[in-house]
Design an enzyme around this catalytic site. Structure first.
Site, PDB file in Angstrom:
ATOM      1  N   HIS A   1     -11.551  -5.918   8.472  1.00 21.54           N
ATOM      2  CA  HIS A   1     -12.230  -5.485   6.375  1.00 21.54           C
ATOM      3  C   HIS A   1     -13.861  -4.914   6.384  1.00 21.54           C
ATOM      4  O   HIS A   1     -14.498  -4.475   5.664  1.00 21.54           O
ATOM      5  CB  HIS A   1     -12.622  -7.048   5.944  1.00 21.54           C
ATOM      6  CG  HIS A   1     -11.691  -8.197   5.042  1.00 21.54           C
ATOM      7  ND1 HIS A   1     -11.075  -8.818   6.046  1.00 21.54           N
ATOM      8  CD2 HIS A   1     -10.876  -7.722   3.938  1.00 21.54           C
ATOM      9  CE1 HIS A   1     -10.168  -9.240   5.605  1.00 21.54           C
ATOM     10  NE2 HIS A   1      -9.826  -9.003   3.952  1.00 21.54           N
TER      11      HIS A   1
ATOM     12  N   GLU B   1       0.826  -0.750   0.257  1.00 22.87           N
ATOM     13  CA  GLU B   1       0.148   0.176   0.118  1.00 22.87           C
ATOM     14  C   GLU B   1       0.614   1.527  -0.137  1.00 22.87           C
ATOM     15  O   GLU B   1       0.575   2.248  -0.909  1.00 22.87           O
ATOM     16  CB  GLU B   1      -1.197   0.047   1.323  1.00 22.87           C
ATOM     17  CG  GLU B   1      -1.903  -0.809   0.910  1.00 22.87           C
ATOM     18  CD  GLU B   1      -1.472  -2.080   1.391  1.00 22.87           C
ATOM     19  OE1 GLU B   1      -0.316  -2.948   2.294  1.00 22.87           O
ATOM     20  OE2 GLU B   1      -2.056  -3.037   0.914  1.00 22.87           O
TER      21      GLU B   1
HETATM   22  C1  LIG Z   1      -1.904  -4.560   3.558  1.00 22.60           C
HETATM   23  C2  LIG Z   1      -3.043  -5.975   3.480  1.00 22.60           C
HETATM   24  N1  LIG Z   1      -2.977  -5.487   1.933  1.00 22.60           N
HETATM   25  C3  LIG Z   1      -4.191  -6.343   1.407  1.00 22.60           C
HETATM   26  C4  LIG Z   1      -4.224  -7.465   2.183  1.00 22.60           C
HETATM   27  C5  LIG Z   1      -6.119  -8.006   0.953  1.00 22.60           C
HETATM   28  N2  LIG Z   1      -5.104  -9.424   0.595  1.00 22.60           N
HETATM   29  C6  LIG Z   1      -5.543 -10.712   1.176  1.00 22.60           C
HETATM   30  S1  LIG Z   1      -4.364 -12.314   1.317  1.00 22.60           S
HETATM   31  C7  LIG Z   1      -3.711 -11.023   0.128  1.00 22.60           C
HETATM   32  C8  LIG Z   1      -3.037 -11.892  -0.648  1.00 22.60           C
HETATM   33  C9  LIG Z   1      -1.333 -12.049   0.247  1.00 22.60           C
HETATM   34  O1  LIG Z   1      -0.695 -13.192  -0.649  1.00 22.60           O
HETATM   35  P1  LIG Z   1       0.288 -13.957   0.189  1.00 22.60           P
HETATM   36  O2  LIG Z   1       1.113 -12.630   1.069  1.00 22.60           O
HETATM   37  O3  LIG Z   1       1.314 -14.785  -1.222  1.00 22.60           O
HETATM   38  O4  LIG Z   1      -0.020 -14.674   1.156  1.00 22.60           O
HETATM   39  P2  LIG Z   1      -1.439 -15.926   0.543  1.00 22.60           P
HETATM   40  O5  LIG Z   1      -3.049 -15.369   0.574  1.00 22.60           O
HETATM   41  O6  LIG Z   1      -1.335 -16.114  -0.774  1.00 22.60           O
HETATM   42  O7  LIG Z   1      -1.095 -17.087   1.410  1.00 22.60           O
HETATM   43  C10 LIG Z   1      -4.222  -9.324   0.063  1.00 22.60           C
HETATM   44  C11 LIG Z   1      -3.680  -8.446  -1.386  1.00 22.60           C
HETATM   45  C12 LIG Z   1      -4.269  -7.541   2.679  1.00 22.60           C
HETATM   46  N3  LIG Z   1      -4.984  -8.967   3.326  1.00 22.60           N
HETATM   47  N4  LIG Z   1      -3.067  -6.796   3.867  1.00 22.60           N
END
Ligand SMILES: Cc1ncc(C[n+]2csc(CCOP(=O)(O)OP(=O)(O)O)c2C)c(N)n1
Ligand SMILES: [Mg+2]
Lengths: 377, 325
Positions: free
Chosen positions: B129, B60
């Site tokens: 959320h 972000e």
């Molecule tokens: C700071 C933040 N930005 C956006 C989100 C929304 N979001 C939830 S999970 C995710 C992707 C996360 O990817 P990764 O770190 O690869 O973990 P995975 O879900 O693949 O286990 C996003 C963008 C969030 N939870 N936190």
């Protein structure tokens, strides 16, 4: 010329992928010596995580769970890494680590109480898809990804300062490595030699964004090297590779030699969460390719080839846990929900005056809703 | 005129603005192939390509910082924060830069960008959320803060925000993304920033509200009318700062009673500023105390969210309080 006091960190381990068994469960090199019982435990934890995962999906579809982030396909990294910890060590998971929770001793019932926010929910309805319990030294994950990384570093440093023989471990995804928290955590850990193990679940995707879009670095592990933190890349679907690597990292941390970044190369077989539709951004054939490499089948083949699991043993383990977990689900589904007052609790150690006033407002509004015959939930 | 929900209206606003002005680009997490997690940017990548619809790394701070740089150079970026609950990492960029560059550069540079993001509760989203953090932005001089409550306004306000010379934080109440549908003109139009909308006319109480709370206020107004014959006016603020003080004053000249309803927690919520402004400058218009109905002063809970957020009962209680004073 300045002379380096310490040997440089291996780039090799950060770039190549370490594995013990191949996709069909055949050893590809020397095998670690691990007692049979522990091998069977490893297998069982992964199976339990898989069964519980599918239940949580089902319960979400039934409207009983608000949201679930499936662990399917990532059980080996979740279970293998956590098994390297001692009970006194601390865990800082993300939202996708059912296997790790089970290894730490959380029961299916405690996990389901949480997911269904029953009267026994240990986190009292605070948020979805997160789990934790002080009893097991599991700090509930913050949903903003990567926030937990500096916490794991801080707790590790605190243990070091206080002279406690404690290691911390934290899980996070590939996408999470793009955040400032990752940078700060790795940097502090390296500078202060914190006894922490970073376990990166590189499951190839952050919702719809492929790992190539997160970093131009060739691997995640190599990022550790730049912070002075050894980075080790392992096949995350090979529970033996994850376990042995984590064990080494935990021992290293305990010896006071500092942090390690483990990149577990794996794949999220399910949707990102129950709110996701992966067909919008990735091909079925890619998923099928990874299904072939999934960790449970692969480890089972290994155990059977070694004679550690006899004919029918794997099915027996599956059936046993399938029925136990089903019984637990039935029991938990019957529990009453949390009462409304919990929403005003635990803001401060003692409620402040505004919260006392608002508790009265809440009570009055509930009474009025009843009088009006309005259902709001 | 086509009937649209808010997601479709926002999508059309982005599409029209991107066609009209090559400087408009969209960036954020999952905004490209996935079309955004709520599909607000669906299909934009097909029409405008990867240079103008940019799937970013998960940062972000990066998204907002880079959007600021783009705006400085001359683009008109629309940066999506996937949920406003994840904006906090970007606060340094927002507060120290997005809001201050015009001032810091003596007016030589500006950052005409939009930060758009789903906000607020009502979808069982839990504490990360569901938040309504508009006060942080309102409190930061240099930012305009907007929250539509209808598809028509969403389209017109987003277009006005993209054309604004000042940075805009554009908050989208996700619980009504798809539930409210109305006619939305297929053509270009804007809804001016800084102007409230009169949603319901009444003589006895002015309810100032915005976002999804507009609909709760309308329900409570109906109830009060049925039960007591009270006539309740409802104003949708739409732009939370600079808010439309004239519209509020004009309404109070008639009703002499003020209730403010918002989802954001009560303490230092926007209601505090609105109430203070009226108390400071127009106390003579009021017959009695101002009432606020707001989210409780807690993190947003996963359970019992409809009791946490202002609901028909709590708004009705406030109406009774000001009417029976
Ligand atoms: C700071 C933040 N930005 C956006 C989100 C929304 N979001 C939830 S999970 C995710 C992707 C996360 O990817 P990764 O770190 O690869 O973990 P995975 O879900 O693949 O286990 C996003 C963008 C969030 N939870 N936190
Ligand atoms: Mg990932």
């Amino acid at each position: 010329m300045e002379v380096l006091e310490e040997p440089p960190i291996s780039l090799d381990k950060a770039l190549k992928m370490y594995r013990v068994i191949d996709e069909d469960g055949n050893p590809v090199g020397p095998e670690p010596s691990i007692p049979d019982k522990l091998l069977i435990d490893m297998y069982t934890y992964m199976v339990r995580a898989r069964i519980l995962d599918s239940w949580l999906l089902k319960l979400q579809r039934m409207g009983r769970v608000a949201l679930h982030a499936p662990n399917k396909g990532q059980e080996a990294a979740s279970v293998g890494a956590t098994l390297a910890l001692e009970g006194r060590d601390w865990l800082f998971p993300s939202y996708r680590e059912l296997g790790a929770l089970l290894v730490r001793g959380m029961s299916e019932e405690e996990i389901l109480d949480r997911a269904l926010t029953t009267i026994d929910d240990p986190l009292k309805g605070s948020d979805f898809a997160i789990y934790g319990h002080r009893k097991y030294n599991i700090v509930p994950a913050p949903v903003p990804v990567a926030n937990q990384l500096p916490h794991a570093v801080g707790a590790a440093l605190a243990a070091k300062i206080m002279g406690d023989d404690i290691v911390t471990m934290t899980f996070f995804g590939d996408g999470s490595t793009s955040r400032g928290d990752f940078h700060a955590a790795l940097n502090f850990a390296g500078v202060f030699k914190a006894p922490v193990v970073f376990v990166n679940q590189n499951n190839q995707w952050a919702i719809s964004v492929p790992v190539k879009r997160q970093t131009a670095a060739p691997t995640i592990a190599v990022k550790g090297v730049a912070y002075g933190v050894p980075g080790i890349r392992v096949d995350g679907n090979d529970v033996l590779a994850v376990y042995t690597t984590a064990l080494e990292a935990v021992d290293r941390a305990r010896r006071g030699e500092g942090p390690t970044l483990i990149e577990a190369v794996t794949y999220r077989l399910g949707p990102h969460t129950t709110a996701d539709d992966p067909d919008r951004y990735r091909s079925r054939s890619e998923v099928e390719e990874w299904e072939r490499r999934e960790p449970i089948r692969r480890f089972r083949l290994y155990l059977e080839k070694k004679g550690i699991l006899g004919p029918g043993d794997a099915e027996e383990i599956y059936r046993t846990w399938e029925s136990r977990i089903e019984e637990t689900v039935v029991k938990v589904l019957d529990k009453p929900p949390l009462p409304p007052e919990v929403i005003l609790e635990d803001v401060y150690s003692k409620p402040t005056w505004n919260l006392v006033e608002q508790m009265r407002e809440l009570e009055e509004s509930i009474k009025l809703l009843k009088e009006l015959g309005v259902e709001v939930e | 005129m086509p009937v649209m929900n808010m997601v479709q209206a926002l999508n059309q606003a982005l599409r029209e603005e991107m066609r009209r002005d090559k400087r408009v680009v969209v960036l954020g997490e999952d905004v490209g192939r996935r079309g955004g997690v709520f599909l607000v940017t669906e299909g934009l990548i097909d029409e405008f390509g990867e240079d103008r619809v940019i799937d970013t790394p998960l940062s972000e701070m990066g998204i907002i910082g880079v959007a600021i740089g783009m705006a400085l150079y001359g683009l008109r970026p629309v940066a999506e924060i996937q949920f406003i609950d994840f904006v906090y990492e970007a606060f340094d960029q927002i507060v120290s830069n997005m809001a201050k560059i015009r001032y810091r550069s003596g007016g030589m540079y500006s950052v005409p960008m939009v930060l758009r993001s789903p906000c607020c509760g009502g979808i069982r989203g839990g504490m990360h959320h569901s938040q309504s953090p508009e006060s942080y932005f309102i409190h930061t001089a240099g930012l305009i803060t907007v929250m539509p409550s209808t598809p028509y306004d969403a389209k017109g306000l987003l277009k006005a925000s993209i054309r604004s010379e000042d940075p805009v934080v554009f908050l989208e109440p996700k619980s009504i993304y798809r539930t409210i549908k109305e006619d939305v003109p297929d053509r270009d139009y804007t809804v001016p920033l800084g102007r409230a909308r009169l949603v319901r006319e009444g003589d006895d109480v002015t309810v100032v509200t915005w976002g999804a709370m507009v609909y709760q206020a309308l329900e409570a107004a109906k109830l009060a009318e049925e039960k007591h014959g009270w006539s309740i006016e409802v104003l949708d603020l739409r732009t939370l700062f600079p808010f439309d003080k004239d519209a509020i004053v004009e309404s109070l000249e008639k009703t002499e009673r003020l209730v403010i309803v918002h989802e954001a927690p009560k303490t230092l919520g926007p209601g505090a500023e609105i109430g203070a402004y009226i108390a400071e400058n127009h106390i003579e218009l009021l017959r009695g105390p101002i009432a606020r109905v707001a989210g409780f002063d807690t993190p947003f809970p996963l359970v019992h969210e409809k009791l946490y957020m202002p609901n028909i009962a709590r708004i009705y209680m406030a109406l009774r309080k000001v009417m029976e004073y």
